[in-house]
Scaffold this active site. Structure first.
Site, PDB file in Angstrom:
ATOM      1  N   GLU A   1       0.814  -1.223   0.000  1.00 47.90           N
ATOM      2  CA  GLU A   1       0.000   0.000   0.000  1.00 47.90           C
ATOM      3  C   GLU A   1       0.845   1.270   0.000  1.00 47.90           C
ATOM      4  O   GLU A   1       0.536   2.239  -0.691  1.00 47.90           O
ATOM      5  CB  GLU A   1      -0.964   0.020   1.196  1.00 47.90           C
ATOM      6  CG  GLU A   1      -2.120  -0.976   1.084  1.00 47.90           C
ATOM      7  CD  GLU A   1      -1.766  -2.376   1.543  1.00 47.90           C
ATOM      8  OE1 GLU A   1      -0.647  -2.577   2.059  1.00 47.90           O
ATOM      9  OE2 GLU A   1      -2.613  -3.288   1.392  1.00 47.90           O
TER      10      GLU A   1
ATOM     11  N   HIS B   1     -10.109  -4.966  10.791  1.00 46.01           N
ATOM     12  CA  HIS B   1     -10.822  -4.797   9.523  1.00 46.01           C
ATOM     13  C   HIS B   1     -12.146  -4.048   9.679  1.00 46.01           C
ATOM     14  O   HIS B   1     -12.959  -4.040   8.769  1.00 46.01           O
ATOM     15  CB  HIS B   1     -11.108  -6.167   8.883  1.00 46.01           C
ATOM     16  CG  HIS B   1      -9.922  -6.770   8.220  1.00 46.01           C
ATOM     17  ND1 HIS B   1      -8.889  -7.331   8.906  1.00 46.01           N
ATOM     18  CD2 HIS B   1      -9.601  -6.887   6.900  1.00 46.01           C
ATOM     19  CE1 HIS B   1      -7.981  -7.783   8.058  1.00 46.01           C
ATOM     20  NE2 HIS B   1      -8.381  -7.528   6.845  1.00 46.01           N
TER      21      HIS B   1
END
Lengths: 325, 324
Positions: free
Chosen positions: A60, A129
């Site tokens: 990322e 998450h």
């Protein structure tokens, strides 16, 4: 008007903008061959080819920086974060480069880039998450933060974000991708920094964005049965904030509850409450209350998760509290 | 010295540019001492051959991006010393309008893409520029400079993988000055030969004496050619040394390195050795050297004068350049 899903609306926005401007490209994990982890980029690779819909390794920080570097020299990347949870790995690039390069260089660069993907909670995904990072991005000068609640808003806002010359954080929701809504055939754009009154009312103002708009709307429907007319304001853009729309509403209703999915400490709700206090203090008949997630990491167990999140019931209770009933 | 394969004009440009950077920074140190310059200020003194040998291999339209030890890079890219000094002074006429300072010099027009303050943070940006070059099918090349301290960052490794995976026209340049602030390489790196890092990504690599401007230039020309013709990245390690402290607030030598070590390294001074080479080859005469010295002295003094006399940024200007 056609009724389409949220993911289709976002997909249309990207496809139309890629069609319109060849400098627009999409990059991220699984956006191409896999058609997107949440199928938002379905069919885009087939349509635009692998040179404009680019699959990345799981890196990322690296691909966020690649996007920013390419924006420095004229491209207009859309960087998909599979979820915003993973944007934490890319924060140095987003905060130190995307947000600041223009300023530090005395205006020599434009950084037209969109970081988009789902944020907030999803079902039983536990602490890493399932979290709402809206205030992290809102805290940074140089960024724009948009977060739509309906397919209609999603399409019009994403098109605007892609055309804007600044870095835009565009936060969607995993649990809303399947939501359906009316989206016109003809082109439209929704400007940055302009909120929307999702429901008119005169007794209390409920400010909510992203999927909390739907929690607020359900609460408003319950309150209506008790002859309480709630006005639901969706700022749509969190930075810059449409504070005038909120203040105008509070001047009418004299009461306000802010509903946010994020944690309460130093959250966007705190910012909104502070602004109302500063700008409409004399209009207030009660303290402003916030309904947030509890100040806890998200637990896995369904009953605990439900308890931690804002709910219709919590909103109704908070509304009644500020109405003194 | 490596053997020169360059014309006289280019050799003299290299000499002149290294000397300009040296004199510019000596004056910078003096101005810092007089508190005309503030903040973190990292001098390039000792490393000039790396930046100059690199830029001499680049073409107009190519991009250079580097870390915060950036005065030498922007000058080598051809930016007038005046707005550079003005930026250090925090003046409105500075290259970044007084908003960047020593660590954030930029000259987009000249292809100098900054001056970046987070160790390794510019490496993904360079990779992105190289991505854009391929996307637009233009014929440019990106050179990305960073210190040896940056090779331990994830940003370095993620970038090298992407550059090789996607065949990007970028040259990664490690300016190994041996110390990440006060930590020597042997206490920070599991390997001594840093270009080995390229092997993990099946990338071309080279190691050069960073005190030899001609050696740097040769390796850089080869790497740039590989980038331009074959869209292949290269990792180059240039072994150099900084003669000054990490920043202006760090003494030249302290507990982390001895005075003897610094003095020994100064024997490798890239400017005096190149001057001796040029004199020997009769490309430079003593008289020419004196003239160049005088011209540069004036150029640097003019830059200081310009910075001194320039206005401070207006208070309103702080609100501009946040958003486009």
């Amino acid at each position: 008007m056609a009724e389409i899903t949220f993911r289709e609306a976002l997909n249309q926005a990207m496809a139309e903008e890629m069609q319109r401007d060849e400098n627009v490209y999409l990059m991220g994990e699984e956006v191409g061959y896999y058609n997107g982890a949440y199928k938002v980029s379905q069919g885009l690779m087939e349509k635009f080819g692998a040179s404009r819909v680019i699959d990345t390794p799981i890196a990322e920080l690296g691909f966020a920086g690649v996007g920013i570097g390419s924006a420095m020299v004229g491209l207009r990347p859309i960087i998909e974060m599979m979820t915003f949870n993973f944007s934490i790995l890319a924060l140095d690039q987003i905060i130190n480069n995307a947000a600041k390069l223009r300023y530090m260089s005395g205006g020599q660069f434009k950084i037209p880039i969109v970081f988009r993907g789902p944020g907030g909670s999803a079902h039983m995904l536990a602490a890493q998450h399932s979290q709402c990072l809206d205030p992290w991005f809102c805290n940074v000068p140089g960024l724009i933060v948009m977060t739509p609640s309906t397919p209609y808003d999603g399409k019009g806002m994403l098109k605007t974000a892609i055309r804007d010359d600044n870095p835009v954080i565009f936060i969607e929701s995993e649990s809303m991708y399947g939501f359906k809504g009316e989206v016109p055939e003809e082109e439209y754009l929704i400007p940055i920094g302009v909120g929307d009154i999702k429901r008119g009312g005169s007794d209390i103002t409920l400010v909510a964005w992203n999927k909390m708009v739907h929690v607020a709307m359900e609460a408003a429907a319950i309150l209506e049965k008790e002859d309480i007319e709630a006005e639901v304001i969706d700022p749509r853009t969190l930075k810059p904030l449409d504070e005038q729309m909120i203040v105008t509403s509070v001047e009418k209703t004299n009461r306000c509850v802010v509903i946010e999915e994020g944690w309460p400490y130093a959250g966007v709700g705190a910012e909104i409450a502070a602004r109302i206090s500063a700008l409409a203090f004399d209009s207030l008949d009660a303290p402003i209350l916030r309904v947030s997630s509890e100040d806890l990491p998200m637990p896995y167990a369904h009953n605990l998760e439900k308890e931690v999140l804002p709910s219709v019931d919590k909103v109704v209770r908070a509304a009644k509290k500020v109405l003194y009933i | 010295m490596a053997k020169a394969k360059l014309d006289k004009e280019k050799l003299l440009w290299m000499y002149r540019m290294m000397l300009l950077i040296r004199r510019f920074e000596e004056r910078t140190a003096q101005m810092y001492g007089m508190q005309k310059i503030g903040g973190f200020c990292h001098l390039y003194i000792g490393q000039e051959a790396v930046g100059v040998g690199t830029v001499a291999a680049m073409k107009k339209g190519d991009y250079l991006i580097s870390a915060y030890r950036d005065h030498g890079h922007i000058l080598a890219m051809g930016t007038d010393p005046k707005p550079v000094m003005a930026e250090l002074f925090g003046k409105a006429t500075g290259v970044s309008k007084g908003k960047g300072g020593s660590m954030h010099l930029f000259d987009n027009e000249k292809g100098y893409m900054g001056g970046h303050g987070i160790v390794g943070g510019q490496i993904p940006l360079a990779t992105g520029m190289a991505f854009a070059i391929r996307y637009k099918k233009s014929n440019q090349v990106v050179v990305c400079s960073f210190g040896e301290g940056a090779v331990h960052q994830g940003a370095f490794h993620e970038s090298l993988n992407l550059a090789k995976l996607w065949n990007l026209p970028v040259v990664y340049l490690i300016e190994n000055n041996r110390y990440g602030m006060g930590t020597p390489l042997e206490r920070a790196s599991a390997v001594w030969d840093l270009s080995q890092k390229a092997c993990s990504y099946d990338m071309a690599r080279a190691t050069v004496d960073g005190m030899d401007v001609l050696q740097v230039n040769e390796a850089m020309k080869e790497a740039i050619e590989r980038a331009r013709q074959e869209n292949q990245p290269t990792l180059i390690e240039a072994r150099t040394y900084r003669f000054r402290g990490h920043s202006m607030s760090d003494p030249v030598h302290s507990h982390y390195r001895t005075k003897e070590e610094v003095e020994e390294q100064k024997e490798r001074d890239p400017i005096s050795s190149f001057q001796a080479y040029l004199l020997d080859k009769k490309i430079l005469t003593k008289k020419m050297a004196d003239t160049i010295e005088d011209e540069i002295k004036k150029e640097v003094m003019d830059a200081v004068k310009f910075a001194e006399e320039s206005p401070l940024p207006s208070l309103e200007s702080r609100f501009s350049d946040v958003y486009a």
